[in-house]
Scaffold this motif. Sequence first.
Motif, short mmCIF file in Angstrom:
data_model
loop_
_atom_site.label_atom_id
_atom_site.label_comp_id
_atom_site.label_asym_id
_atom_site.label_seq_id
_atom_site.Cartn_x
_atom_site.Cartn_y
_atom_site.Cartn_z
N GLU A 143 0.84 -1.20 0.00
CA GLU A 143 0.00 0.00 0.00
C GLU A 143 0.87 1.25 0.00
N ASP A 144 1.91 1.26 0.82
CA ASP A 144 2.82 2.41 0.90
C ASP A 144 3.55 2.66 -0.42
N HIS A 145 3.83 1.58 -1.16
CA HIS A 145 4.61 1.70 -2.40
C HIS A 145 3.75 1.56 -3.66
N ARG A 146 2.44 1.58 -3.47
CA ARG A 146 1.49 1.48 -4.59
C ARG A 146 1.77 0.25 -5.46
N ILE A 147 1.93 -0.88 -4.81
CA ILE A 147 2.15 -2.15 -5.50
C ILE A 147 0.90 -3.01 -5.27
N PRO A 148 0.34 -3.61 -6.32
CA PRO A 148 -0.85 -4.43 -6.15
C PRO A 148 -0.57 -5.67 -5.28
N PHE A 149 -1.46 -5.93 -4.34
CA PHE A 149 -1.35 -7.11 -3.47
C PHE A 149 -2.77 -7.50 -3.06
N PRO A 150 -3.05 -8.80 -2.95
CA PRO A 150 -4.41 -9.20 -2.60
C PRO A 150 -4.82 -8.74 -1.20
N VAL A 151 -6.11 -8.60 -1.01
CA VAL A 151 -6.66 -8.20 0.28
C VAL A 151 -6.50 -9.37 1.24
N CYS A 152 -5.95 -9.07 2.42
CA CYS A 152 -5.79 -10.12 3.44
C CYS A 152 -6.12 -9.54 4.81
N THR A 153 -7.39 -9.29 5.00
CA THR A 153 -7.87 -8.76 6.28
C THR A 153 -8.38 -9.90 7.15
N LYS A 154 -8.74 -9.59 8.38
CA LYS A 154 -9.18 -10.62 9.33
C LYS A 154 -10.37 -11.42 8.83
N GLU A 155 -11.14 -10.87 7.90
CA GLU A 155 -12.27 -11.61 7.34
C GLU A 155 -11.81 -12.76 6.44
N HIS A 156 -10.54 -12.78 6.07
CA HIS A 156 -10.03 -13.78 5.14
C HIS A 156 -9.26 -14.92 5.80
N TYR A 157 -9.12 -14.88 7.12
CA TYR A 157 -8.41 -15.95 7.81
C TYR A 157 -8.85 -16.00 9.27
N GLU A 158 -8.45 -17.06 9.97
CA GLU A 158 -8.76 -17.20 11.40
C GLU A 158 -7.45 -17.26 12.18
N TYR A 159 -7.55 -16.85 13.43
CA TYR A 159 -6.39 -16.95 14.32
C TYR A 159 -6.83 -17.55 15.63
N PRO A 160 -6.27 -18.64 16.04
CA PRO A 160 -5.22 -19.41 15.36
C PRO A 160 -5.77 -20.07 14.09
N PRO A 161 -4.88 -20.37 13.16
CA PRO A 161 -5.33 -20.91 11.88
C PRO A 161 -5.96 -22.29 12.02
N THR A 162 -7.10 -22.44 11.36
CA THR A 162 -7.77 -23.74 11.37
C THR A 162 -7.39 -24.56 10.14
N LYS A 163 -6.97 -23.88 9.07
CA LYS A 163 -6.63 -24.57 7.83
C LYS A 163 -5.12 -24.55 7.61
N SER A 164 -4.65 -25.48 6.78
CA SER A 164 -3.23 -25.55 6.47
C SER A 164 -2.85 -24.66 5.29
N CYS A 165 -3.85 -24.10 4.60
CA CYS A 165 -3.59 -23.21 3.47
C CYS A 165 -4.73 -22.22 3.32
N TYR A 166 -4.36 -20.97 3.10
CA TYR A 166 -5.32 -19.90 2.84
C TYR A 166 -4.97 -19.30 1.49
N VAL A 167 -5.98 -19.13 0.66
CA VAL A 167 -5.77 -18.57 -0.67
C VAL A 167 -6.31 -17.15 -0.69
N PHE A 168 -5.45 -16.22 -1.06
CA PHE A 168 -5.81 -14.81 -1.20
C PHE A 168 -5.77 -14.51 -2.69
N GLU A 169 -6.94 -14.28 -3.26
CA GLU A 169 -7.08 -14.12 -4.71
C GLU A 169 -6.62 -12.74 -5.18
N GLY A 170 -5.86 -12.75 -6.26
CA GLY A 170 -5.48 -11.52 -6.92
C GLY A 170 -6.53 -11.18 -7.96
#
Length: 193
Positions: free
Chosen positions: A87-114
Amino acid sequence: MKNIVFCFAAWEWGTTNNFLYKCEHKIPEGSDLNDKKLIHLVDAGLEINTPYPLVLPPHRKVDLILSFDFSLGDPFETLKRTAEYCEDHRIPFPVCTKEHYEYPPTKSCYVFEGDGYETPDVMHFPLFNMQTCGEALNLYRLSKKYAARVPSYDTSMMNELLDIAKKNVERNMGEIRVQIQQCVSRSNEREMS
């Protein structure tokens, strides 16, 4: 010693001459490297604990990143820090907010779509997760056994960590193949248009 004291006093680390200074034809469009005679390098392990910045600029044309977490702390910290960096360098990166994962992680892989164009897909593998570690998850997460300050791991410790990492990947081989195929399809579509 004199150079080290000077760097420490000025808090200047990793300063080097920019060999691309005033070489417009060699620098990707939109880069500010052309205007800087000196550049300041930061070890990715210190800044965000992962080498994401090397592959993220859009001119690299990266479609998929397999991201492996090996920290005892927040398993999504590298993603959050990378998102801030991008965000600081204006480089595209997928959204990865708390709505996209759990803590502690329940899954062994999380996919963040571009977006399939400039923003890569990221498959993130938290080392310690419920799917792979089961009821022992808190034993691993709260244990000081694998803390960064442990000077060295013996063979059994290394084998245990490698076994967990291997299970995370094996469990998700199908999803990895799907993501690779999706990226290949997107790339083919881009070339045709």
